[in-house]
Design a protein around this motif. Structure first.
Motif: not given
Ligand code: SF4
Ligand code: SF4
Length: 76
Positions: A7-9, A26-30, A49-51
């Protein structure tokens, strides 16, 4: 698509708010906050994913084991 074991932080000290990472996720997590002009990552939406880490010129993003992250542990 399965979630990774990571998991990214974001380090608030290191982030300069450029949002390069946001454009890559691509997941709208940021999410970007106009209050502090920095981004943060929703651990429940992150696929690990680490991208984003690869796109950050400030090395502000780290990946941690999913099982150690509150809110993300056990979310697959
Ligand atoms: S790019 Fe990948 S690792 Fe970074 S926040 Fe999005 S899903 Fe998480
Ligand atoms: S790419 Fe790095 S410095 Fe830019 S907003 Fe994302 S975490 Fe912050």
């Amino acid at each position: 698509m399965f979630r990774a074991e990571w998991v990214a932080a974001v380090s608030m000290d290191a982030c300069n708010g450029c949002r390069l990472c946001m454009r890559q996720c691509q997941y709208g997590a940021i999410r970007y906050s106009s209050n502090n002009k920095k981004v943060s990552i929703d651990p429940t939406a992150c696929y690990g994913c680490g991208v984003c880490r690869a796109s950050c010129n400030k090395n502000a993003i780290t990946l941690s084991p999913r099982e150690l992250v509150t809110g993300a542990a056990g979310v697959w």
